[in-house]
Motif scaffolding. Structure first.
Motif, PDB file in Angstrom:
ATOM      1  N   ILE A   1      14.019  41.497 -77.760  1.00  0.00           N
ATOM      2  CA  ILE A   1      13.331  40.823 -76.667  1.00  0.00           C
ATOM      3  C   ILE A   1      11.831  41.051 -76.786  1.00  0.00           C
TER       4      ILE A   1
ATOM      5  N   GLN B   1       9.554  39.265 -74.567  1.00  0.00           N
ATOM      6  CA  GLN B   1       8.923  38.786 -73.338  1.00  0.00           C
ATOM      7  C   GLN B   1       9.371  39.684 -72.196  1.00  0.00           C
ATOM      8  N   ALA B   2       8.406  40.276 -71.497  1.00  0.00           N
ATOM      9  CA  ALA B   2       8.710  41.195 -70.410  1.00  0.00           C
ATOM     10  C   ALA B   2       7.945  40.791 -69.173  1.00  0.00           C
ATOM     11  N   VAL B   3       8.561  40.988 -68.024  1.00  0.00           N
ATOM     12  CA  VAL B   3       7.903  40.737 -66.745  1.00  0.00           C
ATOM     13  C   VAL B   3       8.045  41.991 -65.887  1.00  0.00           C
TER      14      VAL B   3
ATOM     15  N   THR C   1       5.014  40.783 -78.670  1.00  0.00           N
ATOM     16  CA  THR C   1       5.497  40.894 -77.296  1.00  0.00           C
ATOM     17  C   THR C   1       4.414  40.487 -76.299  1.00  0.00           C
TER      18      THR C   1
ATOM     19  N   THR D   1       5.274  30.397 -64.943  1.00  0.00           N
ATOM     20  CA  THR D   1       5.480  29.516 -66.087  1.00  0.00           C
ATOM     21  C   THR D   1       4.169  28.880 -66.529  1.00  0.00           C
TER      22      THR D   1
ATOM     23  N   PHE E   1       4.676  32.016 -69.211  1.00  0.00           N
ATOM     24  CA  PHE E   1       6.043  32.531 -69.267  1.00  0.00           C
ATOM     25  C   PHE E   1       6.998  31.439 -69.732  1.00  0.00           C
TER      26      PHE E   1
ATOM     27  N   THR F   1      14.343  37.564 -71.557  1.00  0.00           N
ATOM     28  CA  THR F   1      13.263  38.303 -70.894  1.00  0.00           C
ATOM     29  C   THR F   1      13.782  39.654 -70.418  1.00  0.00           C
TER      30      THR F   1
ATOM     31  N   TRP G   1      13.163  42.100 -67.450  1.00  0.00           N
ATOM     32  CA  TRP G   1      12.563  42.136 -66.115  1.00  0.00           C
ATOM     33  C   TRP G   1      12.681  43.542 -65.538  1.00  0.00           C
TER      34      TRP G   1
ATOM     35  N   SER H   1      16.036  33.288 -66.040  1.00  0.00           N
ATOM     36  CA  SER H   1      16.516  34.213 -67.062  1.00  0.00           C
ATOM     37  C   SER H   1      17.433  33.500 -68.040  1.00  0.00           C
TER      38      SER H   1
ATOM     39  N   SER I   1      18.966  37.849 -71.342  1.00  0.00           N
ATOM     40  CA  SER I   1      17.910  38.531 -70.601  1.00  0.00           C
ATOM     41  C   SER I   1      18.462  39.831 -70.014  1.00  0.00           C
TER      42      SER I   1
END
Length: 302
Positions: free
Chosen positions: A100, A102-104, A123, A168, A172, A178, A180, A205, A209
């Motif tokens: 992964i 992409q992180a939020v 990333t 977005t 994003f 993702t 989260w 998601s 995710s």
């Protein structure tokens, strides 16, 4: 409208900066992380945390850094938030190992993971919080010349509203997996706002995710905290601030919500379980705190 369980400091549209209201909780937790880094065997080291305290010159936290104490009671909250920080650090590290990128970080506060962790190449880390909180954080880190270890994107938003469309637009991609994190946030949201938050995360998601959510307590009861401080006089949670007046006593059950919506819940643990997993024996004060604050840490995959 859902009313607060304790006190009347909250409203549906209240705002805060880093030294007031809910925003101060981020500063407080940063202070505890800074104190935990001074311990003999810290679970994590957040070398940025002390700079946030220095930037505000908060009397309580400045005093705590100068005299952190050494007994189990005196170091209770720094230790417990060291455990919480380690849990979310491990979550992002493990997510990166699955590919992964992409992180939020939801309600990012003064979280410094975009700077501390070894993220995989490529990333992107999105940090979501109110504008004044993000502005303060950026100013302190910029003054230090700090450089993130991943592509870091700030996104200012009120998490009680519909924030995902703006995320977005900020870059994003809801079509890729993702990671989260929802750290320490839920007690400060009404039950409806909690469920709306999970709805929005779920809708954005992609398959595979991952989500980690958790807090030291699902509620903060002023009477029980006061009794704790009487029976364990070394404990001081927050100086003169009554954080029970900032929380709502109507928690959702994140694990059940996630199961009901098709997520695979891997672990549901409390701070005592986590300490045992890290090779620690929780002292009696930690056991007592968890008996009424009811910590819960959940990880799940879609």
């Amino acid at each position: 409208m859902t009313t607060p369980a304790f006190g009347s400091l909250r409203s549906d549209d209240d705002q805060w900066d880093i030294v007031s209201g809910v925003g101060y909780t981020a500063l407080l937790v940063a202070g505890w992380r800074a104190v935990h880094a001074l311990s003999e065997r810290p679970l994590v080291r957040d070398d940025y945390a002390q700079h946030f305290i220095n930037a505000t010159a908060d009397p309580y936290l400045t005093g705590l850094l100068q005299n952190p104490g050494s007994s189990a009671d005196e170091t209770t909250f720094p230790r417990l938030y060291g455990v919480q920080t380690r849990f979310f650090d491990d979550f992002f590290t493990n997510a990166a190992e699955t590919g992964i990128v992409q992180a939020v970080i939801v309600a990012a506060g003064l979280d410094s993971r975009a700077y501390r962790l070894d993220w995989a190449p490529g990333t992107t880390v999105f940090e979501v919080d109110l504008p004044k909180v993000l502005e303060f954080k950026a100013r302190v880190l910029d003054d230090l010349g700090a450089q993130p270890t991943a592509r870091r994107v700030e996104f200012a938003a009120d998490l009680r509203g519909d924030w995902t469309a703006g995320l977005t637009k900020a870059g994003f991609d809801p079509h890729v997996p993702t990671a989260w994190s929802v750290e320490g946030l839920l007690p400060y949201l009404t039950r409806d706002a909690q469920e709306a938050l999970f709805d929005r995360i779920h809708a954005n998601s992609a398959s595979d995710s991952r989500l980690a959510t958790g807090a030291l307590g699902s509620r903060l009861d002023a009477d029980q905290l006061a009794e704790l401080e009487r029976s364990h006089p070394g404990v001081n949670m927050s100086g003169d601030v009554d954080f029970s007046a900032l929380t709502y006593d109507n928690p959702a059950d994140p694990a059940q919500w996630l199961r009901d919506h098709g997520w695979s819940v891997e672990h549901v643990r409390n701070t005592l379980n986590l300490q045992a997993g890290y090779g620690l024996t929780p002292p009696p004060v930690d056991v007592k705190i968890d008996s009424f604050m009811r910590s819960q840490y959940v990880t799940a995959t879609r």
